[in-house]
Structure formats: structure tokens, C-alpha cells
Design a protein around this motif. Structure first.
Motif, PDB file in Angstrom:
ATOM      1  N   GLY A  68       0.768  -1.232   0.000  1.00  0.00           N
ATOM      2  CA  GLY A  68       0.000   0.000   0.000  1.00  0.00           C
ATOM      3  C   GLY A  68       0.801   1.286   0.000  1.00  0.00           C
ATOM      4  N   GLY A  69       1.981   1.265  -0.583  1.00  0.00           N
ATOM      5  CA  GLY A  69       2.777   2.481  -0.651  1.00  0.00           C
ATOM      6  C   GLY A  69       3.599   2.768   0.583  1.00  0.00           C
ATOM      7  N   ASN A  70       3.656   1.827   1.518  1.00  0.00           N
ATOM      8  CA  ASN A  70       4.445   2.005   2.732  1.00  0.00           C
ATOM      9  C   ASN A  70       5.896   1.634   2.419  1.00  0.00           C
ATOM     10  OD1 ASN A  70       5.696   1.870   5.231  1.00  0.00           O
ATOM     11  ND2 ASN A  70       3.930   0.946   6.244  1.00  0.00           N
ATOM     12  N   THR A  71       6.701   2.631   2.096  1.00  0.00           N
ATOM     13  CA  THR A  71       8.072   2.358   1.670  1.00  0.00           C
ATOM     14  C   THR A  71       8.923   1.725   2.763  1.00  0.00           C
ATOM     15  OG1 THR A  71       8.692   4.635   2.174  1.00  0.00           O
ATOM     16  CG2 THR A  71       8.096   4.147  -0.112  1.00  0.00           C
ATOM     17  N   SER A  72       8.562   1.925   4.029  1.00  0.00           N
ATOM     18  CA  SER A  72       9.346   1.286   5.093  1.00  0.00           C
ATOM     19  C   SER A  72       9.193  -0.231   5.027  1.00  0.00           C
ATOM     20  CB  SER A  72       8.953   1.826   6.463  1.00  0.00           C
ATOM     21  OG  SER A  72       7.633   1.475   6.791  1.00  0.00           O
ATOM     22  N   ILE A  73       7.989  -0.721   4.669  1.00  0.00           N
ATOM     23  CA  ILE A  73       7.794  -2.164   4.512  1.00  0.00           C
ATOM     24  C   ILE A  73       8.622  -2.667   3.335  1.00  0.00           C
ATOM     25  CG2 ILE A  73       6.120  -3.958   3.882  1.00  0.00           C
ATOM     26  CD1 ILE A  73       4.028  -2.422   5.518  1.00  0.00           C
ATOM     27  N   GLU A  74       8.594  -1.948   2.240  1.00  0.00           N
ATOM     28  CA  GLU A  74       9.367  -2.344   1.060  1.00  0.00           C
ATOM     29  C   GLU A  74      10.859  -2.377   1.364  1.00  0.00           C
ATOM     30  OE1 GLU A  74      10.224  -0.797  -3.502  1.00  0.00           O
ATOM     31  OE2 GLU A  74       8.403  -0.148  -2.484  1.00  0.00           O
ATOM     32  N   ASN A  75      11.361  -1.335   2.002  1.00  0.00           N
ATOM     33  CA  ASN A  75      12.793  -1.281   2.326  1.00  0.00           C
ATOM     34  C   ASN A  75      13.201  -2.401   3.269  1.00  0.00           C
ATOM     35  OD1 ASN A  75      13.100   0.970   0.700  1.00  0.00           O
ATOM     36  ND2 ASN A  75      12.781   2.402   2.386  1.00  0.00           N
ATOM     37  N   LYS A  76      12.386  -2.683   4.283  1.00  0.00           N
ATOM     38  CA  LYS A  76      12.693  -3.756   5.231  1.00  0.00           C
ATOM     39  C   LYS A  76      12.681  -5.108   4.517  1.00  0.00           C
ATOM     40  CE  LYS A  76      13.033  -5.633   9.453  1.00  0.00           C
ATOM     41  NZ  LYS A  76      12.405  -5.539  10.737  1.00  0.00           N
ATOM     42  N   PHE A  77      11.690  -5.322   3.633  1.00  0.00           N
ATOM     43  CA  PHE A  77      11.640  -6.568   2.875  1.00  0.00           C
ATOM     44  C   PHE A  77      12.920  -6.774   2.079  1.00  0.00           C
ATOM     45  CE2 PHE A  77       8.473  -9.760   2.154  1.00  0.00           C
ATOM     46  CZ  PHE A  77       7.451  -9.393   3.007  1.00  0.00           C
ATOM     47  N   LYS A  78      13.373  -5.726   1.437  1.00  0.00           N
ATOM     48  CA  LYS A  78      14.590  -5.835   0.629  1.00  0.00           C
ATOM     49  C   LYS A  78      15.800  -6.161   1.499  1.00  0.00           C
ATOM     50  CE  LYS A  78      13.014  -2.991  -3.205  1.00  0.00           C
ATOM     51  NZ  LYS A  78      13.120  -1.695  -3.890  1.00  0.00           N
ATOM     52  N   ARG A  79      15.872  -5.554   2.677  1.00  0.00           N
ATOM     53  CA  ARG A  79      16.991  -5.852   3.594  1.00  0.00           C
ATOM     54  C   ARG A  79      16.921  -7.294   4.082  1.00  0.00           C
ATOM     55  NH1 ARG A  79      15.632  -0.801   5.643  1.00  0.00           N
ATOM     56  NH2 ARG A  79      14.711  -1.709   7.506  1.00  0.00           N
ATOM     57  N   VAL A  80      15.724  -7.750   4.454  1.00  0.00           N
ATOM     58  CA  VAL A  80      15.566  -9.128   4.945  1.00  0.00           C
ATOM     59  C   VAL A  80      15.898 -10.120   3.836  1.00  0.00           C
ATOM     60  CG1 VAL A  80      13.883 -10.826   5.774  1.00  0.00           C
ATOM     61  CG2 VAL A  80      13.899  -8.532   6.744  1.00  0.00           C
ATOM     62  N   ALA A  81      15.421  -9.854   2.615  1.00  0.00           N
ATOM     63  CA  ALA A  81      15.697 -10.750   1.491  1.00  0.00           C
ATOM     64  C   ALA A  81      17.194 -10.821   1.208  1.00  0.00           C
ATOM     65  CB  ALA A  81      14.943 -10.278   0.250  1.00  0.00           C
ATOM     66  N   LYS A  82      17.859  -9.683   1.267  1.00  0.00           N
ATOM     67  CA  LYS A  82      19.307  -9.662   1.017  1.00  0.00           C
ATOM     68  C   LYS A  82      20.045 -10.433   2.108  1.00  0.00           C
ATOM     69  CE  LYS A  82      23.101  -6.543   0.009  1.00  0.00           C
ATOM     70  NZ  LYS A  82      23.532  -5.153  -0.149  1.00  0.00           N
ATOM     71  N   LYS A  83      19.652 -10.208   3.359  1.00  0.00           N
ATOM     72  CA  LYS A  83      20.291 -10.895   4.484  1.00  0.00           C
ATOM     73  C   LYS A  83      20.102 -12.408   4.384  1.00  0.00           C
ATOM     74  CE  LYS A  83      20.292 -10.983   9.543  1.00  0.00           C
ATOM     75  NZ  LYS A  83      19.677 -10.427  10.749  1.00  0.00           N
ATOM     76  N   ALA A  84      18.918 -12.819   3.928  1.00  0.00           N
ATOM     77  CA  ALA A  84      18.617 -14.250   3.815  1.00  0.00           C
ATOM     78  C   ALA A  84      19.198 -14.859   2.541  1.00  0.00           C
ATOM     79  CB  ALA A  84      17.105 -14.462   3.821  1.00  0.00           C
ATOM     80  N   GLU A  85      19.853 -14.013   1.731  1.00  0.00           N
ATOM     81  CA  GLU A  85      20.354 -14.449   0.431  1.00  0.00           C
ATOM     82  C   GLU A  85      19.228 -15.109  -0.343  1.00  0.00           C
ATOM     83  OE1 GLU A  85      23.875 -16.770   1.060  1.00  0.00           O
ATOM     84  OE2 GLU A  85      24.955 -15.082   1.924  1.00  0.00           O
ATOM     85  N   SER A  86      18.068 -14.473  -0.292  1.00  0.00           N
ATOM     86  CA  SER A  86      16.868 -14.997  -0.920  1.00  0.00           C
ATOM     87  C   SER A  86      16.951 -14.880  -2.432  1.00  0.00           C
ATOM     88  CB  SER A  86      15.651 -14.225  -0.412  1.00  0.00           C
ATOM     89  OG  SER A  86      14.508 -14.599  -1.124  1.00  0.00           O
ATOM     90  N   ASN A  87      16.390 -15.885  -3.101  1.00  0.00           N
ATOM     91  CA  ASN A  87      16.331 -15.847  -4.561  1.00  0.00           C
ATOM     92  C   ASN A  87      15.121 -15.051  -5.036  1.00  0.00           C
ATOM     93  OD1 ASN A  87      14.339 -17.589  -3.754  1.00  0.00           O
ATOM     94  ND2 ASN A  87      15.040 -19.328  -4.943  1.00  0.00           N
ATOM     95  N   VAL A  88      14.436 -14.396  -4.146  1.00  0.00           N
ATOM     96  CA  VAL A  88      13.218 -13.692  -4.508  1.00  0.00           C
ATOM     97  C   VAL A  88      13.471 -12.281  -5.032  1.00  0.00           C
ATOM     98  CG1 VAL A  88      12.705 -12.636  -2.286  1.00  0.00           C
ATOM     99  CG2 VAL A  88      10.845 -13.334  -3.738  1.00  0.00           C
ATOM    100  N   THR A  89      14.620 -11.715  -4.778  1.00  0.00           N
ATOM    101  CA  THR A  89      14.826 -10.299  -5.080  1.00  0.00           C
ATOM    102  C   THR A  89      14.741  -9.978  -6.568  1.00  0.00           C
ATOM    103  OG1 THR A  89      17.205 -10.677  -4.994  1.00  0.00           O
ATOM    104  CG2 THR A  89      16.166  -9.784  -3.013  1.00  0.00           C
ATOM    105  N   ASP A  90      15.002 -10.940  -7.438  1.00  0.00           N
ATOM    106  CA  ASP A  90      14.890 -10.677  -8.871  1.00  0.00           C
ATOM    107  C   ASP A  90      13.455 -10.771  -9.370  1.00  0.00           C
ATOM    108  OD1 ASP A  90      17.618 -10.332  -9.029  1.00  0.00           O
ATOM    109  OD2 ASP A  90      17.980 -12.439  -9.507  1.00  0.00           O
ATOM    110  N   ASN A  91      12.597 -11.435  -8.639  1.00  0.00           N
ATOM    111  CA  ASN A  91      11.225 -11.677  -9.084  1.00  0.00           C
ATOM    112  C   ASN A  91      10.224 -11.139  -8.072  1.00  0.00           C
ATOM    113  OD1 ASN A  91      12.277 -13.225 -11.258  1.00  0.00           O
ATOM    114  ND2 ASN A  91      12.472 -14.970  -9.879  1.00  0.00           N
TER     115      ASN A  91
END
Length: 167
Positions: A68-91
Motif C-alpha cells: 500500500g505504498g508504505n516504503t518502510s515495509i518495502e525497504n525492510k523486505f529488501k533488507r531481509v531478502a538480502k540478508k537471507a540471500e533470498s532468490n526472490v529479489t529478482d522476481n
């Protein structure tokens, strides 16, 4: 005395006339992978981060995050995905508006969410498999138990249950 029973309003949205492939292209996600949609507001987002860590294994998938446009959620998701070395960041695609939300549900293969009334209703209305994560709210915990017991949803309250539900 008169008692009126009022349910959640059924949104009569305009039928989506575009193909799922076109919407996936607009969202810049792959056509050959399943689409997991995660929904969590300010209270459910912590549990969604846990769920993201749970599904960041070797499987490939598209992830849509309705934030819903909450950039803090988006930014946190990106940090968590990077930390987890998630394969989701490209998709991954972050939904910011109600119009995009309709399209996101349309192409979703499953929804991961806390058992809130509105999100549960949206998923059940559209017949999208629903995976319920832990909730910080006791009422939502009761909702989750009811929905799982009735066969309307799957419990995904920990990593093992989430992996089982997604297999």
C-alpha cells in the motif's frame, strides 16, 4: 426490535480483461514461476519477514508484496531478502495501489497473510489458496484456527508448516 445482518461489502470490480501473462509482464515477473502474494500491514509485516526467510530456499518463485505504498515495509523486505540471500529479489513486485492489488490477486497462485478479516475475505472470495502465518492479535489466532479446521486455509505459522503448505 429489528436486527440487520451486515456482511463485508462485496466489491463489484470491473472484470480484468488482460491476460495473466500481460499482467506478469507489467509487474516484471516471470511467467514460468508460481506467484506468491504476501499481505501484511503495520502489524503483520514482522511475521511476513519471518515467512520470507522461510521460503527463501532453493525454490524459485515470483513474490508480490502488497504494501500500500508504505516504503518502510518495502525497504525492510529488501533488507531481509538480502540478508537471507533470498532468490526472490529478482522476481519481486511491490503493490502500491488498489488497482494493482486487484491485478495481483488475479495472477496469484497463493496468498500468505495473517488471518485478518479483509485479507482472508479477499482470498476466499477469489478462491486463492490461503496460507496463514502467526499473528500478534488473539482474535486473529482464533480466526486462523477456525479457517484451518474448516479446510479454508493452511497453517503456515512456522518454517516447517510453510514449506509443507507450499510443496
Amino acid at each position: 426490535n429489528i436486527i440487520y445482518v451486515i456482511s463485508m461489502p462485496l466489491k463489484q470490480s470491473t472484470p480484468i480483461k488482460r491476460s495473466k501473462e500481460d499482467i506478469r509482464k507489467q509487474f516484471n515477473i516471470r511467467n514460468d514461476l508460481p506467484v506468491i502474494t504476501m499481505v501484511g500491514g503495520r502489524y503483520g509485516s514482522k511475521y511476513l519477514y519471518d515467512a520470507l526467510l522461510g521460503i527463501s530456499g532453493n525454490r524459485e518463485y515470483n513474490l508480490i508484496v502488497i504494501e500500500g505504498g508504505n516504503t518502510s515495509i518495502e525497504n525492510k523486505f529488501k533488507r531481509v531478502a538480502k540478508k537471507a540471500e533470498s532468490n526472490v529479489t529478482d522476481n519481486v513486485y511491490f503493490v502500491k495501489s488498489a488497482t494493482e492489488m486487484e491485478r495481483a490477486y488475479y495472477i496469484s497462485d497463493c496468498v500468505i497473510s495473517a488471518p485478518t478479516a479483509a485479507i482472508t475475505y479477499e482470498a476466499l472470495l477469489r478462491k486463492i489458496p490461503l496460507l496463514l502465518i502467526a499473528s500478534a492479535n488473539n482474535v486473529e489466532t482464533k480466526n486462523s484456527k477456525f479457517l484451518v479446521a474448516g479446510g479454508y486455509a493452511h497453517s503456515a505459522i512456522n518454517k516447517e508448516r510453510l514449506e509443507k503448505a507450499l510443496s
